[in-house]
Design a protein around this motif. Structure first.
Motif, mmCIF file in Angstrom:
data_model
loop_
_atom_site.group_PDB
_atom_site.id
_atom_site.type_symbol
_atom_site.label_atom_id
_atom_site.label_comp_id
_atom_site.label_asym_id
_atom_site.label_seq_id
_atom_site.Cartn_x
_atom_site.Cartn_y
_atom_site.Cartn_z
ATOM 1 N N GLU A 22 0.840 -1.196 0.000
ATOM 2 C CA GLU A 22 0.000 0.000 0.000
ATOM 3 C C GLU A 22 0.871 1.240 0.000
ATOM 4 O O GLU A 22 1.921 1.275 0.632
ATOM 5 N N MET A 23 0.432 2.264 -0.753
ATOM 6 C CA MET A 23 1.110 3.565 -0.771
ATOM 7 C C MET A 23 0.040 4.616 -0.561
ATOM 8 O O MET A 23 -0.983 4.567 -1.238
ATOM 9 N N THR A 24 0.284 5.532 0.360
ATOM 10 C CA THR A 24 -0.702 6.575 0.635
ATOM 11 C C THR A 24 -0.009 7.921 0.790
ATOM 12 O O THR A 24 0.941 8.041 1.560
ATOM 13 N N VAL A 25 -0.503 8.914 0.069
ATOM 14 C CA VAL A 25 -0.021 10.285 0.233
ATOM 15 C C VAL A 25 -0.893 10.926 1.304
ATOM 16 O O VAL A 25 -2.116 10.812 1.258
ATOM 17 N N ASP A 26 -0.264 11.564 2.290
ATOM 18 C CA ASP A 26 -1.028 12.190 3.371
ATOM 19 C C ASP A 26 -2.027 13.209 2.827
ATOM 20 O O ASP A 26 -1.710 14.001 1.955
ATOM 21 N N ASP A 27 -3.230 13.142 3.369
ATOM 22 C CA ASP A 27 -4.292 14.046 2.960
ATOM 23 C C ASP A 27 -5.036 14.474 4.224
ATOM 24 O O ASP A 27 -5.570 13.621 4.918
ATOM 25 N N PRO A 28 -5.092 15.754 4.615
ATOM 26 C CA PRO A 28 -4.499 16.890 3.917
ATOM 27 C C PRO A 28 -2.977 16.763 3.774
ATOM 28 O O PRO A 28 -2.337 16.105 4.590
ATOM 29 N N PRO A 29 -2.418 17.377 2.729
ATOM 30 C CA PRO A 29 -1.002 17.185 2.412
ATOM 31 C C PRO A 29 -0.051 17.659 3.492
ATOM 32 O O PRO A 29 -0.196 18.751 4.029
ATOM 33 N N THR A 30 0.909 16.804 3.809
ATOM 34 C CA THR A 30 1.965 17.151 4.756
ATOM 35 C C THR A 30 3.288 17.070 4.018
ATOM 36 O O THR A 30 4.340 17.269 4.602
ATOM 37 N N GLY A 31 3.235 16.691 2.715
ATOM 38 C CA GLY A 31 4.470 16.506 1.957
ATOM 39 C C GLY A 31 5.051 15.119 2.177
ATOM 40 O O GLY A 31 6.196 14.851 1.837
ATOM 41 N N LYS A 32 4.269 14.228 2.786
ATOM 42 C CA LYS A 32 4.762 12.873 3.090
ATOM 43 C C LYS A 32 3.962 11.810 2.343
ATOM 44 O O LYS A 32 2.783 11.999 2.047
ATOM 45 N N ILE A 33 4.629 10.690 2.069
ATOM 46 C CA ILE A 33 3.978 9.530 1.480
ATOM 47 C C ILE A 33 4.371 8.312 2.322
ATOM 48 O O ILE A 33 5.498 8.224 2.786
ATOM 49 N N GLN A 34 3.405 7.427 2.564
ATOM 50 C CA GLN A 34 3.663 6.244 3.388
ATOM 51 C C GLN A 34 3.576 4.979 2.551
ATOM 52 O O GLN A 34 2.711 4.866 1.690
ATOM 53 N N PHE A 35 4.490 4.065 2.848
ATOM 54 C CA PHE A 35 4.509 2.770 2.181
ATOM 55 C C PHE A 35 4.306 1.713 3.244
ATOM 56 O O PHE A 35 5.000 1.718 4.253
ATOM 57 N N LYS A 36 3.354 0.813 3.016
ATOM 58 C CA LYS A 36 3.102 -0.255 3.979
ATOM 59 C C LYS A 36 3.424 -1.585 3.333
ATOM 60 O O LYS A 36 3.091 -1.816 2.177
ATOM 61 N N SER A 37 4.051 -2.468 4.120
ATOM 62 C CA SER A 37 4.317 -3.816 3.613
ATOM 63 C C SER A 37 3.331 -4.780 4.250
ATOM 64 O O SER A 37 2.687 -4.450 5.244
ATOM 65 N N LEU A 38 3.228 -5.969 3.674
ATOM 66 C CA LEU A 38 2.321 -6.985 4.213
ATOM 67 C C LEU A 38 2.676 -7.329 5.648
ATOM 68 O O LEU A 38 1.829 -7.698 6.441
ATOM 69 N N ALA A 39 3.950 -7.203 5.975
ATOM 70 C CA ALA A 39 4.411 -7.499 7.334
ATOM 71 C C ALA A 39 3.993 -6.418 8.333
ATOM 72 O O ALA A 39 4.281 -6.515 9.522
ATOM 73 N N GLY A 40 3.323 -5.376 7.825
ATOM 74 C CA GLY A 40 2.846 -4.325 8.720
ATOM 75 C C GLY A 40 3.854 -3.225 8.968
ATOM 76 O O GLY A 40 3.659 -2.366 9.812
#
Length: 136
Positions: free
Chosen positions: A104-122
């Motif tokens: 999973e990839m998620t861009v923070d909303d509202p924008p903080t200029g950050k993007i998060q990547f999640k792996s199956l391992a959590g």
């Protein structure tokens, strides 16, 4: 496959790449998130958000700004939505000696200029969005 029903499909590198980039743009994701080479086909189902990308060979790309090596398989698929891609398959990020799959990839909303990547391992990793801008 049922999940590909009603899809818009583009064949060939130029058309496929154009479509992949326009999907990233449309859903507010960084344009350099999918550095593709030698695209065979890109498809997108508007109703479900299911998308897939087929390319001739696996690619490893280093995002210099964050010194992160990412591997993109010959087939990448997942569900694209506003500011995120979930149930992602075919993308792995190198962590030390391991290549855990990113699901999973998620861009923070509202924008903080950050993007998060999640792996199956959590495992969740957060990076600056600009690290994945076009041309990175």
């Amino acid at each position: 496959m049922a999940e590909k029903e009603g899809a818009i499909v583009k064949k060939g590198h130029e058309e496929g790449l154009k479509m992949a980039v326009s999907l990233l743009e449309e859903f507010g994701l960084p344009m350099g998130l999918l550095p593709l080479a030698d695209v065979i086909e890109v498809g997108f189902v508007k109703n479900t958000g299911y998308m897939w990308i087929q390319q001739n060979k696996k690619i490893e790309h280093k995002f210099k700004m964050i010194s992160k090596m990412v591997s993109y398989d010959t087939e990448i698929n997942g569900y694209i939505d506003k500011k995120r891609i979930k149930k992602l398959k075919g993308v792995k990020a190198k962590e030390l000696m391991l290549w855990p799959p990113v699901n999973e990839m998620t861009v923070d909303d509202p924008p903080t200029g950050k993007i998060q990547f999640k792996s199956l391992a959590g495992i969740t990793k957060t990076f600056p969005v600009e690290a994945f801008a076009a041309g990175q």
